[in-house]
Design a protein around this motif. Structure first.
Motif, PDB file in Angstrom:
ATOM      1  N   THR A   1       5.705   7.574 -11.685  1.00  0.00           N
ATOM      2  CA  THR A   1       6.106   6.516 -10.889  1.00  0.00           C
ATOM      3  C   THR A   1       7.239   6.728  -9.441  1.00  0.00           C
ATOM      4  O   THR A   1       6.861   6.802  -8.488  1.00  0.00           O
ATOM      5  N   GLU A   2       8.266   7.986  -9.915  1.00  0.00           N
ATOM      6  CA  GLU A   2       9.328   8.630  -8.983  1.00  0.00           C
ATOM      7  C   GLU A   2       8.312  10.052  -8.817  1.00  0.00           C
ATOM      8  O   GLU A   2       8.443   9.633  -7.237  1.00  0.00           O
ATOM      9  N   ASN A   3       7.533  10.297  -8.352  1.00  0.00           N
ATOM     10  CA  ASN A   3       6.545  11.199  -7.655  1.00  0.00           C
ATOM     11  C   ASN A   3       5.496  11.147  -6.266  1.00  0.00           C
ATOM     12  O   ASN A   3       5.277  11.437  -5.692  1.00  0.00           O
ATOM     13  N   LEU A   4       5.190   9.600  -7.295  1.00  0.00           N
ATOM     14  CA  LEU A   4       4.256   8.431  -6.658  1.00  0.00           C
ATOM     15  C   LEU A   4       5.348   7.854  -5.125  1.00  0.00           C
ATOM     16  O   LEU A   4       4.950   8.454  -3.854  1.00  0.00           O
ATOM     17  N   LEU A   5       6.326   7.694  -5.626  1.00  0.00           N
ATOM     18  CA  LEU A   5       7.486   7.231  -4.487  1.00  0.00           C
ATOM     19  C   LEU A   5       8.005   8.038  -3.518  1.00  0.00           C
ATOM     20  O   LEU A   5       7.240   7.891  -2.296  1.00  0.00           O
ATOM     21  N   HIS A   6       7.975   9.240  -3.660  1.00  0.00           N
ATOM     22  CA  HIS A   6       7.686  10.035  -2.795  1.00  0.00           C
ATOM     23  C   HIS A   6       6.725  10.864  -2.453  1.00  0.00           C
ATOM     24  O   HIS A   6       6.984  11.461  -1.283  1.00  0.00           O
ATOM     25  N   GLN A   7       5.723  11.049  -2.900  1.00  0.00           N
ATOM     26  CA  GLN A   7       4.406  11.458  -2.441  1.00  0.00           C
ATOM     27  C   GLN A   7       4.444  10.490  -0.790  1.00  0.00           C
ATOM     28  O   GLN A   7       4.208  10.234   0.147  1.00  0.00           O
ATOM     29  N   VAL A   8       4.513   9.252  -0.807  1.00  0.00           N
ATOM     30  CA  VAL A   8       3.523   8.411  -0.479  1.00  0.00           C
ATOM     31  C   VAL A   8       4.753   8.109   1.079  1.00  0.00           C
ATOM     32  O   VAL A   8       4.354   8.288   1.695  1.00  0.00           O
ATOM     33  N   LYS A   9       6.325   8.821   0.736  1.00  0.00           N
ATOM     34  CA  LYS A   9       6.661   8.839   2.046  1.00  0.00           C
ATOM     35  C   LYS A   9       6.749   9.846   2.682  1.00  0.00           C
ATOM     36  O   LYS A   9       7.754   9.813   4.091  1.00  0.00           O
ATOM     37  N   GLN A  10       6.111  11.086   2.575  1.00  0.00           N
ATOM     38  CA  GLN A  10       5.595  11.802   3.396  1.00  0.00           C
ATOM     39  C   GLN A  10       4.063  11.480   4.367  1.00  0.00           C
ATOM     40  O   GLN A  10       4.026  12.357   5.174  1.00  0.00           O
ATOM     41  N   ILE A  11       4.260  10.505   3.685  1.00  0.00           N
ATOM     42  CA  ILE A  11       2.607  10.432   4.812  1.00  0.00           C
ATOM     43  C   ILE A  11       2.731  10.376   6.491  1.00  0.00           C
ATOM     44  O   ILE A  11       3.889   9.511   6.409  1.00  0.00           O
ATOM     45  N   PRO A  12       2.091  10.380   7.175  1.00  0.00           N
ATOM     46  CA  PRO A  12       2.313   9.445   9.308  1.00  0.00           C
ATOM     47  C   PRO A  12       1.864   8.401   8.964  1.00  0.00           C
ATOM     48  O   PRO A  12       1.455   7.555   8.058  1.00  0.00           O
ATOM     49  N   SER A  13       2.514   7.421   9.457  1.00  0.00           N
ATOM     50  CA  SER A  13       2.106   6.657  10.077  1.00  0.00           C
ATOM     51  C   SER A  13       0.843   6.015   9.970  1.00  0.00           C
ATOM     52  O   SER A  13       0.052   7.319  10.652  1.00  0.00           O
ATOM     53  N   GLU A  14       0.225   5.547  11.171  1.00  0.00           N
ATOM     54  CA  GLU A  14      -0.723   5.069  11.293  1.00  0.00           C
ATOM     55  C   GLU A  14      -2.823   5.659   9.644  1.00  0.00           C
ATOM     56  O   GLU A  14      -3.562   6.701   9.958  1.00  0.00           O
TER      57      GLU A  14
END
Length: 291
Positions: free
Chosen positions: A194-207
């Motif tokens: 879950t920690e890695n997923l949270l980190h991944q999602v924070k990296q993606i751009p808007s839209e």
């Protein structure tokens, strides 16, 4: 009001076979039937690799065409997502079915990586190879997908793969809305936590839209994490052969059924095909071949 989330069903893959799980589909009709089961259970996207009738991988246009016809006959307006992943196959052969059939979406591996399966019991590696996806190939695949009006589903096996999208966005080859898949749990890629997923999602751009793809038995923990984060997810026999209680799954439909049960415990509902198209801004391609 329950949140609507999109379920993708990965029906067959290239590695799993019937000695491991009897429910793995091989033929076009079997793949279409598994797609029907998954849709009836709550999936709105079908992720598909082609197989030969004996279960070996297929990469030719005609094999995909047979699948395309069978799936559209049994599954109607479902969102079709074909694979372009392959090892040792020329780039033209990895994309020619996309140009010919113009599916709604196509998977696009966003970087190179080591890939292996490790047996703790036997203490050795299996399927040990480098999965090469240099920028020149990614750019070529994107250009072909754009020509086919096909949404790239960017498969990211590690955080660096997410960042690989940024220069392609800057070049204008990747266009919004962006579609990211966080593939987690493959040896050589990011672990499924879950920690890695949270980190991944924070990296993606808007839209951008995202889904998690958990590989192996940790898939169900990642599904639960995605639901609580309001994200989409993928299940199916390509990724994991087992249900949450450890029993072998009998079909892709059964995998989706268990995911929907989990969603409803967490106040969510599966998006219908029409709702998924609206969420993703993915119109039905009425004039595509074989529609």
């Amino acid at each position: 009001m329950p949140q609507k989330l999109i379920i993708s069903a990965a029906l067959t893959g290239v590695l799993a076979n019937r000695t491991q799980c009897e429910g793995i589909p091989y033929t076009a009709e079997e793949i279409a039937e598994e797609g029907r089961r998954a849709i009836e259970a709550g999936a709105s996207i079908l992720h598909i690799h082609a197989r030969q009738d004996n279960g070996m991988p297929a990469y030719d246009v005609e094999s995909y065409r047979k699948i395309d016809e069978a799936v559209k006959a049994k599954c109607g307006n479902v969102i079709i997502n074909y694979s372009t992943g392959a090892i040792g196959i020329p780039q033209e052969e990895r994309i020619h079915h996309i140009s010919a059939l113009q599916p709604d979406m196509a998977a696009l591996n966003m970087g190179s990586m080591n890939y292996a399966i490790y047996s703790k019991k036997q203490k050795q590696f299996y399927h040990d190879f480098v999965f090469a996806n240099p920028f020149k190939d990614i750019k070529y695949f994107l250009e072909k997908m754009n020509e086919a009006d096909c949404r790239p589903e960017m498969e990211c096996f590690d955080t660096g793969h997410l960042n690989n999208a940024m220069p392609l966005i800057d070049m204008g080859i990747l266009k919004p809305p962006y579609q990211f898949s966080m593939i987690m749990g493959v040896l050589g890629g990011i672990p499924a936590t879950t920690e890695n997923l949270l980190h991944q999602v924070k990296q993606i751009p808007s839209e951008a839209h995202w889904q998690v793809v958990g590989i192996g038995r940790k898939q169900w923990k990642m599904v639960a994490a995605a639901i609580t984060m309001g994200g989409n997810f993928r299940v199916g026999l390509e990724d994991n052969l087992y249900l949450p209680n450890g029993d072998m799954s009998k079909s892709n439909g059964e995998c989706v059924e268990k995911a929907v049960e989990m969603m409803r415990m967490l106040d969510s509902e599966p998006a219908s095909i029409e709702e998924a198209r609206a969420i993703l801004a993915l119109p039905k391609k009425e004039n595509a071949e074989l529609s």
